[in-house]
Enzyme design. Structure first.
Site, PDB file in Angstrom:
ATOM      1  N   ASP A 130     -18.579 -34.133  53.030  1.00 31.52           N
ATOM      2  CA  ASP A 130     -18.257 -33.065  52.086  1.00 31.52           C
ATOM      3  C   ASP A 130     -16.832 -32.614  52.370  1.00 31.52           C
ATOM      4  OD1 ASP A 130     -20.874 -33.210  51.299  1.00 31.52           O
ATOM      5  OD2 ASP A 130     -21.416 -31.173  51.900  1.00 31.52           O
ATOM      6  N   ARG A 178     -17.650 -38.926  45.752  1.00 27.74           N
ATOM      7  CA  ARG A 178     -18.230 -37.870  44.911  1.00 27.74           C
ATOM      8  C   ARG A 178     -17.071 -37.070  44.331  1.00 27.74           C
ATOM      9  NH1 ARG A 178     -20.843 -33.528  48.355  1.00 27.74           N
ATOM     10  NH2 ARG A 178     -22.517 -35.026  48.670  1.00 27.74           N
TER      11      ARG A 178
HETATM   12  P1  FDA Z   1     -19.285 -25.023  36.315  1.00 27.97           P
HETATM   13  O1  FDA Z   1     -19.751 -24.044  37.329  1.00 27.97           O
HETATM   14  O2  FDA Z   1     -17.814 -25.151  36.079  1.00 27.97           O
HETATM   15  O3  FDA Z   1     -20.026 -24.732  34.962  1.00 27.97           O
HETATM   16  C1  FDA Z   1     -19.614 -25.291  33.725  1.00 27.97           C
HETATM   17  C2  FDA Z   1     -20.636 -24.935  32.668  1.00 27.97           C
HETATM   18  O4  FDA Z   1     -21.865 -25.639  32.930  1.00 27.97           O
HETATM   19  C3  FDA Z   1     -21.037 -23.456  32.666  1.00 27.97           C
HETATM   20  O5  FDA Z   1     -20.143 -22.699  31.907  1.00 27.97           O
HETATM   21  C4  FDA Z   1     -22.417 -23.519  32.042  1.00 27.97           C
HETATM   22  O6  FDA Z   1     -22.338 -23.640  30.640  1.00 27.97           O
HETATM   23  C5  FDA Z   1     -22.979 -24.820  32.603  1.00 27.97           C
HETATM   24  N1  FDA Z   1     -23.762 -24.587  33.832  1.00 27.97           N
HETATM   25  C6  FDA Z   1     -23.318 -24.670  35.090  1.00 27.97           C
HETATM   26  N2  FDA Z   1     -24.316 -24.413  35.967  1.00 27.97           N
HETATM   27  C7  FDA Z   1     -25.405 -24.155  35.229  1.00 27.97           C
HETATM   28  C8  FDA Z   1     -26.756 -23.830  35.548  1.00 27.97           C
HETATM   29  N3  FDA Z   1     -27.173 -23.702  36.809  1.00 27.97           N
HETATM   30  N4  FDA Z   1     -27.620 -23.627  34.521  1.00 27.97           N
HETATM   31  C9  FDA Z   1     -27.224 -23.740  33.236  1.00 27.97           C
HETATM   32  N5  FDA Z   1     -25.946 -24.057  32.878  1.00 27.97           N
HETATM   33  C10 FDA Z   1     -25.057 -24.265  33.851  1.00 27.97           C
HETATM   34  N6  FDA Z   1     -17.471 -28.476  46.161  1.00 27.97           N
HETATM   35  C11 FDA Z   1     -16.576 -28.672  47.165  1.00 27.97           C
HETATM   36  O7  FDA Z   1     -15.540 -28.012  47.201  1.00 27.97           O
HETATM   37  N7  FDA Z   1     -16.826 -29.625  48.116  1.00 27.97           N
HETATM   38  C12 FDA Z   1     -17.936 -30.416  48.087  1.00 27.97           C
HETATM   39  O8  FDA Z   1     -18.100 -31.258  48.969  1.00 27.97           O
HETATM   40  C13 FDA Z   1     -18.881 -30.195  47.039  1.00 27.97           C
HETATM   41  N8  FDA Z   1     -20.025 -30.939  46.946  1.00 27.97           N
HETATM   42  C14 FDA Z   1     -20.866 -30.784  45.852  1.00 27.97           C
HETATM   43  C15 FDA Z   1     -21.982 -31.615  45.690  1.00 27.97           C
HETATM   44  C16 FDA Z   1     -22.777 -31.508  44.544  1.00 27.97           C
HETATM   45  C17 FDA Z   1     -23.961 -32.415  44.377  1.00 27.97           C
HETATM   46  C18 FDA Z   1     -22.459 -30.561  43.532  1.00 27.97           C
HETATM   47  C19 FDA Z   1     -23.269 -30.451  42.256  1.00 27.97           C
HETATM   48  C20 FDA Z   1     -21.374 -29.721  43.711  1.00 27.97           C
HETATM   49  C21 FDA Z   1     -20.582 -29.805  44.858  1.00 27.97           C
HETATM   50  N9  FDA Z   1     -19.499 -28.960  45.048  1.00 27.97           N
HETATM   51  C22 FDA Z   1     -18.614 -29.197  46.074  1.00 27.97           C
HETATM   52  C23 FDA Z   1     -19.341 -27.756  44.190  1.00 27.97           C
HETATM   53  C24 FDA Z   1     -18.404 -28.014  43.012  1.00 27.97           C
HETATM   54  O9  FDA Z   1     -17.094 -28.127  43.474  1.00 27.97           O
HETATM   55  C25 FDA Z   1     -18.476 -26.868  41.976  1.00 27.97           C
HETATM   56  O10 FDA Z   1     -18.046 -25.684  42.620  1.00 27.97           O
HETATM   57  C26 FDA Z   1     -19.843 -26.631  41.390  1.00 27.97           C
HETATM   58  O11 FDA Z   1     -20.521 -27.813  41.120  1.00 27.97           O
HETATM   59  C27 FDA Z   1     -19.727 -25.807  40.087  1.00 27.97           C
HETATM   60  O12 FDA Z   1     -19.072 -26.535  39.094  1.00 27.97           O
HETATM   61  P2  FDA Z   1     -19.850 -27.359  37.940  1.00 27.97           P
HETATM   62  O13 FDA Z   1     -19.077 -28.590  37.683  1.00 27.97           O
HETATM   63  O14 FDA Z   1     -21.265 -27.572  38.373  1.00 27.97           O
HETATM   64  O15 FDA Z   1     -19.864 -26.486  36.645  1.00 27.97           O
END
Ligand code: FDA
Length: 301
Positions: A130, A178
């Site tokens: 990570d 990832r």
């Molecule tokens: P984001 O939070 O930007 O959401 C975009 C849109 O998606 C929202 O506006 C909403 O519409 C929809 N949405 C999001 N979550 C939802 C929910 N729970 N329910 C319904 N709708 C939802 N970071 C890091 O810095 N180092 C790392 O090693 C990792 N590792 C990691 C592994 C895995 C498997 C994941 C999923 C994430 C990480 N992250 C991470 C975290 C990553 O950097 C990020 O902060 C989060 O995933 C949030 O961003 P998203 O892309 O999920 O969508």
């Protein structure tokens, strides 16, 4: 943005972190943390495997301040590797270098990582590094590179909010990567601050690695990004074996099962352990609606 900063500040509070450890999985954290011990975690993995979903297991841990704590974390991860092998579950390891002593002594940390990767390699289990905050980035990448001279079961994470992410993805294109947006609060001299800029970079990096990289884990809960990737892989004839979607345990579980049912490789990030507080606060920072988990917990007691 204010709420995000508030929860990130809470996640960095060591006093609250220690207090939380004493009280078990509370505040709704049990919805997003698979268990406090290996047995509970293996049971959660078996449930997910039954839906054709593989797992990446993370032994939660924050503020590792001495060698004793780092060694304890290493032993725990070695035990998880053993349990994955013994139970024959479809799972690999995710780890954070800081938990293995990165902030204490880089050589000590590297030796711990070496031991973990070596044991995992013996069982053909993949280990993902990570990525944490910017200050730890280069040293972590260096260790990944060094380990991959001996082992081929190592991969890492590219955080799209960093300006340097394009160079990093080019450098690591022969690795299983990832790709994420990025979870920490980083200053404007190293990272995009605007959500749109981060999202655009995220898409660009995903497309690049899908076309030129080894294997891509697209880690997001963002349905727009997922829809875009589905179109992109179809238009470019990218085979299903070359990528997977990843989400965190307990998030959008219906969508997780749906994507697996549609035939996409799907992997859930399964955090476990007593040190759940910082992880949970960062999830609240990303999505304050997750506070529902907290309020639900309070009212359903
Ligand atoms: P984001 O939070 O930007 O959401 C975009 C849109 O998606 C929202 O506006 C909403 O519409 C929809 N949405 C999001 N979550 C939802 C929910 N729970 N329910 C319904 N709708 C939802 N970071 C890091 O810095 N180092 C790392 O090693 C990792 N590792 C990691 C592994 C895995 C498997 C994941 C999923 C994430 C990480 N992250 C991470 C975290 C990553 O950097 C990020 O902060 C989060 O995933 C949030 O961003 P998203 O892309 O999920 O969508």
């Amino acid at each position: 943005m204010l709420l995000r900063d508030f929860f990130i500040q809470l996640s960095e509070n060591q006093l609250l972190n220690s207090a939380a450890k004493k009280y078990g999985l509370k505040l709704g954290a049990q919805s997003v943390v698979a268990g406090t011990n290996i047995e509970e975690t293996i049971a959660s993995i078996k449930d997910l495997n039954a839906h054709n979903i593989s797992c990446t297991v993370d032994n939660l841990g924050e503020f590792v301040a001495n060698e004793e704590e780092a060694t304890k974390a290493k032993e725990q991860i070695l035990a998880v590797i053993e349990a994955i092998h013994e139970n024959g579950v479809d799972a690999h390891i995710s780890l954070k270098p800081s938990q293995l002593g990165l902030d204490i002594d880089v050589d000590f940390c590297y030796d711990n990582l070496y031991e973990i990767v070596e044991k995992a390699a013996a069982y053909d289990i993949f280990v993902n590094f990570d990525m944490e905050n910017y200050g730890r980035l280069q040293t972590s990448f260096d260790m990944v590179e060094e380990l991959s001279k001996t082992f081929n079961n190592v991969g890492t994470v590219i955080q799209s909010y960093f300006y340097r992410a394009k160079d990093d993805i080019e450098k690591f294109k022969n690795y299983r990567l990832r790709i994420v947006k990025g979870a920490y609060k980083e200053p404007a001299d190293v990272a995009f601050q605007d959500k749109l800029d981060i999202d655009l970079n995220f898409i660009e990096l995903i497309e690049y690695h899908l076309l030129h990289g080894k294997f891509t884990s697209i880690a997001t809960h963002d349905h727009n990004v997922i829809a875009h990737v589905k179109r992109f892989v179809a238009d470019n004839n990218i085979p299903l074996e070359k990528f997977e979607f990843q989400m965190l345990y307990g998030f959008r579980t219906d969508m997780q099962k749906e994507l697996a049912k549609e035939g996409y490789n799907f992997c859930v990030y399964v955090p476990f352990g007593e040190d759940w507080y910082g992880y949970f606060m960062r999830r609240l920072a990303e999505r304050p609606q997750n506070l529902n988990l907290v309020t639900k917990q309070v009212f359903t007691k």
